[in-house]
Write a protein that holds these residues in place. Structure first.
Motif, mmCIF file in Angstrom:
data_model
loop_
_atom_site.group_PDB
_atom_site.id
_atom_site.type_symbol
_atom_site.label_atom_id
_atom_site.label_comp_id
_atom_site.label_asym_id
_atom_site.label_seq_id
_atom_site.Cartn_x
_atom_site.Cartn_y
_atom_site.Cartn_z
ATOM 1 N N SER A 78 -4.174 -8.063 12.607
ATOM 2 C CA SER A 78 -4.049 -7.959 11.072
ATOM 3 C C SER A 78 -3.292 -7.103 10.559
ATOM 4 O O SER A 78 -2.556 -6.971 9.904
ATOM 5 N N GLU A 79 -4.320 -6.113 10.773
ATOM 6 C CA GLU A 79 -4.676 -4.945 9.208
ATOM 7 C C GLU A 79 -2.860 -4.180 10.007
ATOM 8 O O GLU A 79 -2.188 -4.106 9.041
ATOM 9 N N THR A 80 -3.344 -3.986 11.022
ATOM 10 C CA THR A 80 -2.034 -3.163 12.112
ATOM 11 C C THR A 80 -0.784 -4.153 11.155
ATOM 12 O O THR A 80 0.266 -2.817 11.114
ATOM 13 N N SER A 81 -0.547 -4.951 12.240
ATOM 14 C CA SER A 81 0.533 -5.005 11.994
ATOM 15 C C SER A 81 1.257 -6.020 10.476
ATOM 16 O O SER A 81 2.328 -5.139 9.947
ATOM 17 N N ASN A 82 0.198 -5.435 9.409
ATOM 18 C CA ASN A 82 0.476 -5.445 7.725
ATOM 19 C C ASN A 82 0.680 -4.005 7.640
ATOM 20 O O ASN A 82 1.750 -4.192 6.626
ATOM 21 N N ALA A 83 0.425 -3.898 8.221
ATOM 22 C CA ALA A 83 0.277 -1.749 7.781
ATOM 23 C C ALA A 83 1.738 -1.362 7.894
ATOM 24 O O ALA A 83 1.498 -0.363 7.211
ATOM 25 N N SER A 84 1.586 -1.682 9.359
ATOM 26 C CA SER A 84 3.255 -0.639 9.544
ATOM 27 C C SER A 84 4.245 -0.372 8.934
ATOM 28 O O SER A 84 4.664 0.550 8.692
ATOM 29 N N CYS A 85 4.813 -1.119 8.239
ATOM 30 C CA CYS A 85 6.071 -0.807 6.959
ATOM 31 C C CYS A 85 5.662 -0.132 5.940
ATOM 32 O O CYS A 85 6.780 0.997 5.757
ATOM 33 N N SER A 86 4.726 -0.149 5.408
ATOM 34 C CA SER A 86 3.705 0.774 4.294
ATOM 35 C C SER A 86 3.776 1.962 4.482
ATOM 36 O O SER A 86 3.840 3.188 4.289
ATOM 37 N N ILE A 87 3.205 2.052 6.623
ATOM 38 C CA ILE A 87 3.412 3.942 6.687
ATOM 39 C C ILE A 87 4.370 4.708 6.868
ATOM 40 O O ILE A 87 4.906 5.006 6.577
ATOM 41 N N VAL A 88 5.602 3.967 7.343
ATOM 42 C CA VAL A 88 6.901 4.338 7.480
ATOM 43 C C VAL A 88 7.556 4.641 6.073
ATOM 44 O O VAL A 88 8.299 5.460 6.333
ATOM 45 N N GLU A 89 6.897 3.445 4.713
ATOM 46 C CA GLU A 89 6.868 3.735 3.632
ATOM 47 C C GLU A 89 7.058 5.206 3.149
ATOM 48 O O GLU A 89 7.012 5.732 2.267
ATOM 49 N N GLY A 90 6.065 5.442 3.675
ATOM 50 C CA GLY A 90 4.980 6.333 2.891
ATOM 51 C C GLY A 90 4.854 7.435 2.843
ATOM 52 O O GLY A 90 4.365 8.790 2.749
ATOM 53 N N ALA A 91 6.627 7.836 3.794
ATOM 54 C CA ALA A 91 6.573 9.661 3.941
ATOM 55 C C ALA A 91 7.118 10.123 2.416
ATOM 56 O O ALA A 91 7.194 9.918 1.807
ATOM 57 N N GLN A 92 6.534 11.394 2.511
ATOM 58 C CA GLN A 92 6.566 12.272 1.491
ATOM 59 C C GLN A 92 7.447 13.472 1.717
ATOM 60 O O GLN A 92 6.897 13.983 3.127
ATOM 61 N N SER A 93 8.390 14.149 1.321
ATOM 62 C CA SER A 93 8.267 15.577 1.240
ATOM 63 C C SER A 93 7.524 16.320 0.802
ATOM 64 O O SER A 93 6.344 16.381 0.425
ATOM 65 N N ALA A 94 7.807 17.651 1.956
ATOM 66 C CA ALA A 94 6.726 19.072 1.628
ATOM 67 C C ALA A 94 7.202 19.284 0.270
ATOM 68 O O ALA A 94 6.518 20.010 -0.761
ATOM 69 N N TRP A 95 7.993 18.706 -0.467
ATOM 70 C CA TRP A 95 8.379 19.567 -1.567
ATOM 71 C C TRP A 95 7.693 18.568 -2.710
ATOM 72 O O TRP A 95 7.369 19.241 -3.629
ATOM 73 N N ASP A 96 8.047 17.679 -2.883
ATOM 74 C CA ASP A 96 7.606 15.915 -3.853
ATOM 75 C C ASP A 96 5.504 16.532 -3.066
ATOM 76 O O ASP A 96 4.870 16.473 -4.707
ATOM 77 N N MET A 97 5.421 17.003 -2.396
ATOM 78 C CA MET A 97 3.662 17.531 -1.440
ATOM 79 C C MET A 97 3.515 18.645 -2.879
ATOM 80 O O MET A 97 2.215 18.704 -3.480
ATOM 81 N N LEU A 98 4.113 19.618 -3.040
ATOM 82 C CA LEU A 98 3.629 20.851 -3.617
ATOM 83 C C LEU A 98 3.805 20.616 -5.183
ATOM 84 O O LEU A 98 2.725 21.551 -5.310
ATOM 85 N N HIS A 99 4.943 19.939 -5.516
ATOM 86 C CA HIS A 99 4.740 19.380 -6.821
ATOM 87 C C HIS A 99 3.443 18.830 -7.377
ATOM 88 O O HIS A 99 3.274 19.119 -8.562
ATOM 89 N N ASP A 100 2.900 17.867 -6.143
ATOM 90 C CA ASP A 100 1.728 17.455 -6.895
ATOM 91 C C ASP A 100 0.997 18.303 -7.286
ATOM 92 O O ASP A 100 -0.336 18.014 -7.260
ATOM 93 N N GLU A 101 0.152 19.651 -5.892
ATOM 94 C CA GLU A 101 -0.088 20.270 -5.949
ATOM 95 C C GLU A 101 -0.873 20.712 -7.193
ATOM 96 O O GLU A 101 -1.380 21.240 -7.720
ATOM 97 N N GLU A 102 0.590 21.852 -7.658
ATOM 98 C CA GLU A 102 0.611 21.834 -8.849
ATOM 99 C C GLU A 102 0.689 21.856 -9.724
ATOM 100 O O GLU A 102 0.048 22.145 -11.136
#
Length: 346
Positions: free
Chosen positions: A59-83
């Motif tokens: 149940s957890e896998t089926s519910n989470a599959s969409c959120s995993i796909v939508e959860g992608a983050q660009s490396a630029w956003d990651m750099l901004h978050d770290e800074e």
């Protein structure tokens, strides 16, 4: 999903946690006979536990599959978050300097060293400093202090809280004009009230609490640091099965990393030392072995150099290896001074 959320009896959940099973993924590859032997239950009961876990995992896998796909983050956003990551000052400018500003949020920082080097002092200092208001460059948050050794000293925390307020007063005296209002609002007892203290007496309690923190933090979103003093104690006392210990520790570390990321807080794990045999000699090393050394984001080793205390960045993906001297004073952690000696503060 965590084990404590499974729709099984409380005794079954307790047995699973005690055996090192803290998440559904940890049950994915074990047979019912092996589980029955580890939990000391019948095989039919073990089969039922695995059946419930499998259904919940599906149940957890089926519910989470969409959120995993939508959860992608660009490396630029990651750099901004770290800074833009916030830091918690240690009250030692030299130590903050090698740490890039202090203890970083969204990361797990391990701090280890010999007895008397100031690990608990540093843990208390961080639990106090996380409450420094935003106007003074702090986070204005609260702290969770998990004490496994009984080493937390409330009188010492009160001393450090008083010194912290005095430091803000000194800062304000030169740069601000409105400190009188802040001084009325912030008292040492207010700082102590914002430290949530948990006394842990066994490794099962420690695991259960780490699993409970998800719920606790959801209800206390202003918590910005978790201090565990120490992560080592019960795992050196109560374990004969090293493979089981490694599995339990890995699950606990993963949980703490997820909490740090999800709630944008810092996790500080205090560790003890042990002797390690290398190249026909014995050397001091942080406890819990090589596998554990890879679980934390940053690793800081505290050591004596003559009469001075030093902190060394042993491992970090973003900080260069460096050392800085510091001292433990009546006011807390401060820059080192030439008059610093090995004295007992309390």
């Amino acid at each position: 999903m965590e084990i404590w959320r499974l729709p099984i009896s409380a005794s079954q959940r307790g047995k699973l946690i005690s055996a090192g099973y803290t998440s559904l993924s940890s049950l994915s590859s074990i047979s019912s006979s092996d589980l029955a032997r580890e939990l000391k239950v019948s095989e039919s009961e073990a089969m039922n536990i695995l059946k419930v876990a499998s259904h919940s995992r599906g149940s957890e896998t089926s519910n989470a599959s969409c959120s995993i796909v939508e959860g992608a983050q660009s490396a630029w956003d990651m750099l901004h978050d770290e800074e833009s990551l916030m830091h918690i000052t240690t009250s030692s400018a030299d130590l903050d300097n090698i740490l890039g500003g202090g203890i970083r949020c969204k990361e797990v920082t391990e701090i280890g060293g010999v007895p008397g080097i100031g690990k608990t002092q540093l843990g208390i200092q961080v639990a106090v400093n996380v409450q420094i208001p935003n106007d003074f460059g702090g986070l204005g948050g609260k702290a969770i202090y998990i004490d496994t050794e009984g080493s937390f000293m409330v009188e010492r925390a009160f001393q450090i809280a008083e010194a912290c307020i005095e430091d803000m007063s000194e800062y304000n005296r030169f740069l601000r004009k409105d400190f009188q209002e802040c001084k009325i609002k912030m008292l040492p007892q207010d700082i102590l009230e914002n430290i949530f203290y948990f006394r842990i007496c066994s490794y099962t309690e420690q695991i259960a609490l780490i699993n409970y923190l998800d719920k606790f933090l959801s209800e206390h979103k202003d918590v910005k640091v978790i201090v565990v003093d120490s992560v080592t104690f019960h795992f050196r006392q109560d374990f004969d099965d090293m493979a089981l210990r490694t599995r339990v520790l890995s699950g606990m570390a993963l949980k703490l990393m997820n909490l740090a990321k999800r709630f944008s807080l810092a996790v500080v794990l205090l560790n003890q030392v042990t002797t390690k045999h290398t190249e026909a000699s014995f050397q001091l090393a942080l406890a819990l072995g090589d596998s554990w050394s890879h679980t934390c984001t940053n690793r800081i080793v505290l050591y004596w150099n003559g009469n001075e205390r030093y902190a060394y960045i042993d491992k970090s993906p973003s900080l260069r290896s460096a050392s800085a001297a510091y001292s433990v004073t009546a006011r807390g952690i401060r820059n080192s001074s030439s008059s610093c000696k090995r004295i007992k503060m309390m």
